[in-house]
Design an enzyme around this catalytic site. Structure first.
Site, PDB file in Angstrom:
ATOM      1  N   THR A  53      41.815  -9.317  40.645  1.00  0.00           N
ATOM      2  CA  THR A  53      42.358 -10.574  41.172  1.00  0.00           C
ATOM      3  C   THR A  53      43.013 -11.382  40.059  1.00  0.00           C
ATOM      4  O   THR A  53      44.086 -11.966  40.234  1.00  0.00           O
ATOM      5  CB  THR A  53      41.252 -11.399  41.854  1.00  0.00           C
ATOM      6  OG1 THR A  53      40.655 -10.627  42.891  1.00  0.00           O
ATOM      7  CG2 THR A  53      41.807 -12.677  42.434  1.00  0.00           C
ATOM      8  N   ASP A  75      47.503  -6.160  47.744  1.00  0.00           N
ATOM      9  CA  ASP A  75      46.108  -6.028  47.322  1.00  0.00           C
ATOM     10  C   ASP A  75      45.369  -5.082  48.279  1.00  0.00           C
ATOM     11  O   ASP A  75      45.761  -4.944  49.445  1.00  0.00           O
ATOM     12  CB  ASP A  75      45.448  -7.418  47.339  1.00  0.00           C
ATOM     13  CG  ASP A  75      44.103  -7.430  46.627  1.00  0.00           C
ATOM     14  OD1 ASP A  75      43.795  -6.459  45.900  1.00  0.00           O
ATOM     15  OD2 ASP A  75      43.353  -8.406  46.810  1.00  0.00           O
ATOM     16  N   GLN A  79      36.787   2.694  46.977  1.00  0.00           N
ATOM     17  CA  GLN A  79      36.304   1.633  47.855  1.00  0.00           C
ATOM     18  C   GLN A  79      37.047   1.635  49.191  1.00  0.00           C
ATOM     19  O   GLN A  79      37.121   0.609  49.865  1.00  0.00           O
ATOM     20  CB  GLN A  79      36.431   0.272  47.171  1.00  0.00           C
ATOM     21  CG  GLN A  79      35.589   0.146  45.913  1.00  0.00           C
ATOM     22  CD  GLN A  79      35.630  -1.251  45.325  1.00  0.00           C
ATOM     23  OE1 GLN A  79      35.228  -2.228  45.961  1.00  0.00           O
ATOM     24  NE2 GLN A  79      36.115  -1.368  44.097  1.00  0.00           N
ATOM     25  N   ARG A  90      27.959  -3.822  44.029  1.00  0.00           N
ATOM     26  CA  ARG A  90      27.850  -5.266  44.286  1.00  0.00           C
ATOM     27  C   ARG A  90      26.836  -5.906  43.334  1.00  0.00           C
ATOM     28  O   ARG A  90      26.825  -7.117  43.157  1.00  0.00           O
ATOM     29  CB  ARG A  90      27.394  -5.547  45.727  1.00  0.00           C
ATOM     30  CG  ARG A  90      28.289  -5.074  46.865  1.00  0.00           C
ATOM     31  CD  ARG A  90      29.720  -5.431  46.696  1.00  0.00           C
ATOM     32  NE  ARG A  90      30.444  -4.359  46.037  1.00  0.00           N
ATOM     33  CZ  ARG A  90      31.634  -4.488  45.471  1.00  0.00           C
ATOM     34  NH1 ARG A  90      32.236  -5.659  45.471  1.00  0.00           N
ATOM     35  NH2 ARG A  90      32.230  -3.475  44.890  1.00  0.00           N
TER      36      ARG A  90
END
Length: 776
Positions: free
Chosen positions: A34, A225, A256, A614
């Protein structure tokens, strides 16, 4: 601008500084993608690229807002506002409103949500006089949605005999007609559904070259993205818009890609280098989020996939603790372990509840976790769905059960009197409500005495109301002698709730059935636990009282400091210091429905990779040896994913069973003697567990003493060694937690202990059932 670039590492700075040409950024978990996207956009603007000429596509509005705010902090709010940045659907809806007239739509066209679409399809099915049990509106809508996302228009459908044959084979030969009617009705109403926002954009760009040229000229720089999550329709739009200048930058991680069930095509990212000339490939491989143990363990998992892009994720973070693996006997015990571990970590390290997340494969698994957290008074929040006991199908069952205890509960009565449908319409219910209020009696009392009233109802409706009363009274009779589980299981079958839900074969319908199954599992667990409490029999009233506590504690107090509970799909993009991945069992994770092909299994493995990454500091993997399924205890085996992790990254909190041997239920003499000379010789298997397991076993706490059986006397009752057990002893119970013994009474198998627990108050437990640890 230079100070922002200076904050990047070398791998992050490289794609930021490349101005022109196609590029793919393969970004590992926690690698700062990001930040790279944000600074790249700001850098382009600093080089003189007009903000109006930059298109940035994201998958969530949250991601778009976060990026725009970061860019505004660098280049100023006014310039950031000019960016075309948002989700695929929001950006393309903006284009369609500007060009709607070319497709025959008004610029203020309505956007139908899923409920609008399903309702319209239901109306069309009714008008066509089709069997709604075969043409289920939700299933038909799902099918039409998949057609649109694959660019199968109505014309393409009728030109494809294979599709028509497939629908005919599934007993839906008129699905194409429904599709056609649906499209025509939407057009007539000036409406598009969510899938149309992509389909119609493709149509616009394909049928009108001048429009395509206009937006190619506008969007000279395109950034996408989560490119691994794009479907075929989105892929084609991006290809078309970027074709002239080819200044396209896509960011993603094939490891992912977990949304194939929504139409995502992992091949979009795998084949990106084939779609453009002179593609520059950048890899963000340094993980800033997790410890080395977590990163390396995740690498060892995803390495088992054959379909993947080359990258090696690494980190400079500390090694951190090993991933803890815990085996429980039941799912209820699994929940109690997780709650207990959260409690211990909070106390030892002074942590907030918000530092913890519990991730599961299916929503139904939240029940055991919620129950255990409530017992510990640990606040939590369900993400992406209602609390277990607030879900519609669960409330439907609970309302039937509430009527058994209190038939005057009118809220429960109104909710279920015509669900499943039994021909008691809204007009009848309104009439009963008015009459009951005028006569100052409950609706149920009024229904019991219909023969004594002059209410204007036809004979058919009267009979249906009386049948409902008889059904509830029959449940009350059963409740007098049976426990809560027996009654709840009977109610779900007798009322037709389960049969009604089975008619809906969509993923949502299946999830509702799983939730009712999980409710029954919880009730079974509750009734079994009540056996050790003196005077309790696991009755329905006891269970409903227990559930009432759940609904009270679930109310939002405005406090955001709660443990997060969510499915792994919802956790993508999030991070937590402590993560519990629960239900690590075969047929649960990986899911039994996702192991038919290698591609499905690899997606499940990617899902596990997402779950594990995570975690920032500590990850837990938990599984149960048995789970209740429809009230029956079934055996489970550990997930293959645990075995696939390189062992040096794991710490087993419970010793794996190595000496287990199945005891045959038949007499082996019937098979005769074995001629050992014909047997193939093999090396004996060692029963000693591997050193990597034994080295990691926690040392036993010498301050804990378990009450052990001394033997089984002839009367079949277990006698306990009670030496030293006296009022004042502090004990630990796996369900009620810590407590103090107030008194002891009785002898032998009837020995009871009155205990004041910190959570749950005073309980009187039968020692022959109680599982107590003496800790003081």
């Amino acid at each position: 601008m230079q100070k922002h670039i200076a904050q990047l590492n070398e791998a992050q700075a490289a794609p930021v500084l490349q101005k022109d040409g196609p590029m793919i950024i393969i970004a590992g978990a926690g690698s700062g993608k990001t930040r790279v996207l944000t600074i790249r956009i700001a850098y382009l603007m600093s080089l003189g690229v007009d903000s109006f000429n930059i298109l940035a596509l994201t998958f969530t509005n949250k991601a778009a807002r976060e990026m725009k705010n970061r860019i505004a902090a660098i280049v100023g709010n006014n310039e950031a506002k000019n960016l075309w940045m948002g989700t695929f659907h929001s950006v393309f809806a903006r284009i369609l409103r500007a060009e709607a007239d070319k497709l025959g739509y008004p610029s203020n066209f309505t956007i139908y949500d899923a409920q609008d679409s399903v309702r319209l399809i239901g109306a069309i099915i009714k008008e066509m006089q089709l069997d709604k049990d075969i043409y289920k509106p939700k299933q038909v809508f799902s099918r039409i949605s998949s057609y649109k996302n694959s660019l199968i228009t109505v014309k393409a459908y009728f030109n494809n005999p294979e599709l028509q044959e497939a629908d005919a084979m599934s007993k839906k030969p008129r699905l194409g007609e429904i599709y056609q009617n649906y499209v025509e009705r939407c057009f007539k109403a000036g409406a598009m559904d969510f899938d149309d926002l992509l389909l119609k954009t493709n149509e616009l760009l394909a049928r009108f070259p001048d429009v395509l040229s206009k937006y190619q000229q506008r969007f000279k720089y395109i950034l996408v993205d989560e490119y691994q999550d794009t479907n075929h329709s989105q892929y084609l739009i991006v290809r078309a818009l970027s074709d002239r200048f080819q200044n396209i930058c896509v960011v993603g991680d094939d490891a992912q890609s977990i949304y194939a069930f929504r139409g995502a095509n992992i091949n979009n990212i795998l084949n990106f280098q084939k779609d453009y000339n002179d593609v520059q490939t950048y890899r963000l491989e340094q993980n800033y989020r997790s410890t080395k143990n977590i990163v390396e363990a995740a690498n060892s998992i995803i390495d088992k996939n054959k379909t993947k892009l080359d990258k090696i994720v690494w980190t400079n973070n500390d090694d951190g603790p090993k991933i803890k693996v815990h085996r429980s006997v039941t799912d209820g015990e699994e929940g109690r372990f997780v709650a207990g571990e959260i409690w211990e970590q909070k106390m030892q390290n002074q942590l907030d509840n918000g530092k913890f997340a519990i991730l599961y494969r299916t929503n139904a698994q939240s029940r055991a976790m919620e129950d255990a957290l409530r017992k510990r008074d640990i606040p939590y929040r369900i993400y992406g769905g209602l609390s277990f006991y607030q879900r519609k199908e669960i409330k439907d069952v609970l309302c039937y059960l509430r009527l058994v205890i209190n038939p005057n509960d009118e809220e429960a009565l109104i909710r279920v009197i015509n669900y499943p449908a039994r021909g008691i319409g809204d007009t009848t219910i309104e009439r009963l409500t008015v009459e009951a209020n005028e006569r100052k009696v409950s609706m149920f009392t009024l229904m019991e005495n219909l023969d004594k009233t002059d209410i204007k109802l036809n004979s058919g409706t009267r009979n249906k109301l009386l049948d409902f009363v008889v059904m509830i009274k029959s449940f009350q009779i059963i409740n007098e002698t049976q426990d809560a589980f027996y009654l709840a299981d009977h109610v779900t079958k007798k009322t037709g709730l389960v049969q009604e839900l089975k008619k809906d074969a969509t993923p949502e319908g299946i999830a509702r059935i799983e939730n009712i199954e999980e409710l029954l599992n919880g009730i079974k667990d509750f009734t079994e636990g009540q056996k050790e409490i003196d005077g309790a029999r696991g009755a329905l009233s006891e269970f409903l009282e227990d559930v009432a506590l759940a609904t009270d504690l679930d109310k939002d107090t405005g406090d955001d400091d709660r443990v997060a509970l969510m499915t792994i799909h919802l956790a993508k993009g999030l991070e937590f210091p402590y993560v519990f991945i629960v239900g690590m069992e075969e047929d649960l994770f990986p899911s039994a429905m996702s192991m038919n092909t290698r591609s499905e299994l690899e997606e499940e493995r990617r899902l596990f990779y997402v779950a594990l990454t995570r975690a920032e500091k500590q990850a837990y993997l938990t599984y149960a040896q048995s789970r209740y399924r429809w009230g029956k205890l079934t055996d489970s085996e550990p997930s293959r994913f645990i075995e696939e992790i390189t062992p040096i990254y794991l710490e087993y909190l419970t010793q794996p069973e190595t000496n287990y041997r199945y005891k045959p239920m038949i007499d082996i003499d019937i098979f005769g003697d074995v001629d050992k000379s014909k047997l193939r010789q093999s090396k004996p298997v060692s029963s000693t567990p591997p050193k990597w397991i034994t080295d990691n076993q926690p040392k036993p706490d010498t301050n804990i003493r378990r009450l052990k059986p001394m033997g089984r006397p002839s009367n079949g009752q277990i006698s306990f060694d009670e030496s030293g057990l006296a009022p004042g002893n502090v004990v630990m119970h796996e369900r009620f937690g810590k407590g103090e013994i107030l008194s002891l009474e009785g002898v032998g198998g009837d020995k009871k202990a009155e205990i004041r627990f910190e959570v749950g108050g005073i309980k009187k437990l039968l020692l022959r059932f109680a599982k107590l640890d003496v800790i003081g």
